[in-house]
Scaffold this motif. Structure first.
Motif, mmCIF file in Angstrom:
data_model
loop_
_atom_site.group_PDB
_atom_site.id
_atom_site.type_symbol
_atom_site.label_atom_id
_atom_site.label_comp_id
_atom_site.label_asym_id
_atom_site.label_seq_id
_atom_site.Cartn_x
_atom_site.Cartn_y
_atom_site.Cartn_z
ATOM 1 N N ASP A 1 -28.963 -4.367 26.271
ATOM 2 C CA ASP A 1 -28.199 -3.343 25.555
ATOM 3 C C ASP A 1 -28.791 -3.168 24.156
ATOM 4 O OD1 ASP A 1 -27.261 -5.510 24.008
ATOM 5 O OD2 ASP A 1 -25.349 -5.593 25.062
ATOM 6 N N ALA A 2 -28.213 -2.263 23.390
ATOM 7 C CA ALA A 2 -28.736 -1.933 22.058
ATOM 8 C C ALA A 2 -28.759 -3.139 21.121
ATOM 9 C CB ALA A 2 -27.912 -0.804 21.447
ATOM 10 N N GLU A 3 -27.875 -4.111 21.343
ATOM 11 C CA GLU A 3 -27.829 -5.303 20.494
ATOM 12 C C GLU A 3 -28.772 -6.399 20.976
ATOM 13 O OE1 GLU A 3 -24.741 -3.933 21.685
ATOM 14 O OE2 GLU A 3 -24.826 -2.700 19.895
ATOM 15 N N GLU B 1 -37.711 2.348 26.776
ATOM 16 C CA GLU B 1 -36.374 2.819 26.432
ATOM 17 C C GLU B 1 -35.723 3.380 27.684
ATOM 18 O OE1 GLU B 1 -34.230 5.946 23.372
ATOM 19 O OE2 GLU B 1 -36.328 5.404 23.076
ATOM 20 N N PRO C 1 -31.948 5.190 29.464
ATOM 21 C CA PRO C 1 -30.757 5.965 29.088
ATOM 22 C C PRO C 1 -29.587 5.041 28.730
ATOM 23 C CG PRO C 1 -31.682 6.757 31.171
ATOM 24 C CD PRO C 1 -32.409 5.492 30.821
ATOM 25 N N GLY C 2 -28.670 5.567 27.942
ATOM 26 C CA GLY C 2 -27.459 4.812 27.616
ATOM 27 C C GLY C 2 -27.681 3.715 26.604
ATOM 28 N N GLU C 3 -28.588 3.914 25.670
ATOM 29 C CA GLU C 3 -28.860 2.930 24.627
ATOM 30 C C GLU C 3 -29.229 1.559 25.186
ATOM 31 O OE1 GLU C 3 -26.019 2.818 21.462
ATOM 32 O OE2 GLU C 3 -25.796 4.990 21.428
ATOM 33 N N LYS C 4 -30.053 1.562 26.231
ATOM 34 C CA LYS C 4 -30.567 0.326 26.834
ATOM 35 C C LYS C 4 -32.080 0.350 26.737
ATOM 36 C CE LYS C 4 -27.036 0.383 30.423
ATOM 37 N NZ LYS C 4 -26.863 0.453 31.885
ATOM 38 N N PHE C 5 -32.667 -0.830 26.925
ATOM 39 C CA PHE C 5 -34.119 -0.906 27.016
ATOM 40 C C PHE C 5 -34.487 -1.981 28.019
ATOM 41 C CE2 PHE C 5 -32.956 -3.859 23.652
ATOM 42 C CZ PHE C 5 -33.767 -4.954 23.864
#
Length: 86
Positions: free
Chosen positions: A31-33, A7, A9-13
């Motif tokens: 990104d989160a999607e 994981e 920061p900023g809703e990224k992985f």
């Protein structure tokens, strides 16, 4: 072959895997999607450093390399240099 998923920061992985055909560590930053934002590649020899050369013929065994990669990842990541990005 997958190594790990981290994981960020900023809703990224970041999804890290070993491309045995290309003999490279690949990191996809998503990104989160699940959309790919970045791709980074480093030759396995850059990432493992001297350990790669000490393995001898095992360097050509994908399963053995995956084991070493996972172990290296658990111990704190890549050696110094550009390959740290992976």
């Amino acid at each position: 072959m997958s190594i790990d998923l981290q994981e960020l920061p900023g809703e990224k992985f970041a999804f890290r895997f070993y491309d045995g055909d290309d003999r490279r560590i690949v990191v996809l930053v998503c990104d989160a999607e699940g959309g790919i934002l970045e791709e980074h590649r480093a030759h396995i020899a850059e990432w493992l450093g001297e350990l790669y050369y000490e393995t001898g013929a095992l360097a050509y065994d994908s399963d053995a390399m995956l084991h070493l990669l996972r172990k290296k990842s658990e111990e704190g990541g890549a050696s110094s240099g550009e390959a740290d990005r992976c």
